[in-house]
Design a protein around this motif. Structure first.
Motif, PDB file in Angstrom:
ATOM      1  N   CYS A 151      76.598  76.694 100.400  1.00  0.00           N
ATOM      2  CA  CYS A 151      75.170  77.862  99.941  1.00  0.00           C
ATOM      3  C   CYS A 151      74.796  76.633  99.014  1.00  0.00           C
ATOM      4  CB  CYS A 151      75.725  78.733  99.049  1.00  0.00           C
ATOM      5  SG  CYS A 151      76.675  79.822  99.631  1.00  0.00           S
ATOM      6  N   HIS A 152      72.981  76.181  99.759  1.00  0.00           N
ATOM      7  CA  HIS A 152      72.385  75.601  98.834  1.00  0.00           C
ATOM      8  C   HIS A 152      71.096  76.612  97.771  1.00  0.00           C
ATOM      9  CE1 HIS A 152      73.846  72.737 101.469  1.00  0.00           C
ATOM     10  NE2 HIS A 152      72.942  72.910 102.357  1.00  0.00           N
ATOM     11  N   ASP A 153      71.561  77.576  97.571  1.00  0.00           N
ATOM     12  CA  ASP A 153      70.654  78.624  97.637  1.00  0.00           C
ATOM     13  C   ASP A 153      70.684  80.059  96.730  1.00  0.00           C
ATOM     14  OD1 ASP A 153      70.336  80.828  99.498  1.00  0.00           O
ATOM     15  OD2 ASP A 153      68.957  79.147 100.083  1.00  0.00           O
ATOM     16  N   THR A 182      74.014  82.100  98.426  1.00  0.00           N
ATOM     17  CA  THR A 182      74.969  82.872  98.540  1.00  0.00           C
ATOM     18  C   THR A 182      75.180  84.196  98.104  1.00  0.00           C
ATOM     19  OG1 THR A 182      74.728  80.890  96.364  1.00  0.00           O
ATOM     20  CG2 THR A 182      76.208  82.590  96.193  1.00  0.00           C
ATOM     21  N   LEU A 193      79.907  73.449  98.619  1.00  0.00           N
ATOM     22  CA  LEU A 193      78.845  72.891  97.881  1.00  0.00           C
ATOM     23  C   LEU A 193      78.367  71.530  97.838  1.00  0.00           C
ATOM     24  CD1 LEU A 193      78.934  74.351  93.647  1.00  0.00           C
ATOM     25  CD2 LEU A 193      77.704  74.920  95.833  1.00  0.00           C
ATOM     26  N   LEU A 210      72.377  69.552  95.176  1.00  0.00           N
ATOM     27  CA  LEU A 210      72.303  70.847  94.230  1.00  0.00           C
ATOM     28  C   LEU A 210      72.050  70.006  93.209  1.00  0.00           C
ATOM     29  CD1 LEU A 210      75.044  72.730  94.829  1.00  0.00           C
ATOM     30  CD2 LEU A 210      72.235  73.546  95.450  1.00  0.00           C
ATOM     31  N   VAL A 268      71.896  74.362  89.053  1.00  0.00           N
ATOM     32  CA  VAL A 268      71.611  75.510  90.020  1.00  0.00           C
ATOM     33  C   VAL A 268      73.304  75.304  90.635  1.00  0.00           C
ATOM     34  CG1 VAL A 268      70.441  75.156  92.473  1.00  0.00           C
ATOM     35  CG2 VAL A 268      69.289  74.511  90.738  1.00  0.00           C
ATOM     36  N   ALA A 269      73.884  74.334  90.818  1.00  0.00           N
ATOM     37  CA  ALA A 269      75.190  74.663  90.818  1.00  0.00           C
ATOM     38  C   ALA A 269      76.345  75.806  90.667  1.00  0.00           C
ATOM     39  CB  ALA A 269      76.218  73.282  91.518  1.00  0.00           C
ATOM     40  N   ILE A 303      74.818  78.759  90.973  1.00  0.00           N
ATOM     41  CA  ILE A 303      75.160  79.708  92.331  1.00  0.00           C
ATOM     42  C   ILE A 303      76.878  79.900  92.439  1.00  0.00           C
ATOM     43  CG2 ILE A 303      76.044  78.667  94.653  1.00  0.00           C
ATOM     44  CD1 ILE A 303      73.605  76.825  94.839  1.00  0.00           C
TER      45      ILE A 303
END
Length: 150
Positions: free
Chosen positions: A86-88, A92, A106, A111, A115-116, A119
């Protein structure tokens, strides 16, 4: 929630941050390694986290790598694992809601730490939608079963 977490050398710093953040949020975090930023191969780390998940010792797993691509491939080789890279937040939500992912992958080189964290928060709080998605997961499980028979 009980969470197993691991990272290769590329994800070590972000893993350390996420471990502290998750613990502060009240989760029980099992740090499975790596415990330094020295070069390490990721497949054994992925297998270890995934076995913790499939054996029921933890509720979910998180694996970090540079791109996360190799980690996703490695994790999904283990029966019963549904690992999502998942990058966004959109991917997610799909990863959990539609695919009932039990391992989050991740990409530490992609990221920002904030942001991580976002997520991970969304991944941990998004429920599986069931319905048509449960039928599809059963079909994926059947693919695993047939593949394991050789």
């Amino acid at each position: 929630m009980r969470i197993a977490i691991a990272a290769d050398h590329n994800g070590f710093a972000l893993k350390t941050r996420l471990t502290d953040w998750l613990t502060a949020a009240g989760h029980i975090v099992d740090d499975r390694g790596s415990h330094s930023d020295g070069t390490v191969d990721y497949p054994p780390l992925c297998a270890d986290v995934c076995r913790e998940v499939t054996d029921g010792r933890v509720d979910r797993g998180i694996v970090l790598g540079g791109s996360g691509l190799g980690e996703t491939i490695a994790c999904n080789k283990l029966r019963g694992i549904r690992a999502g890279l998942c990058h966004d937040l959109w991917s997610t939500r799909i990863s959990r809601g539609n695919n009932d992912s039990n391992v989050l992958v991740l990409a530490a080189k992609v990221l920002a730490p904030e942001v991580a964290e976002e997520i991970v928060e969304v991944w941990l709080s998004t429920p599986f939608n069931g319905g048509v998605h449960a039928r599809r997961l059963a079909q994926i499980a059947e693919l695993e079963r047939v593949a394991s028979q050789g």
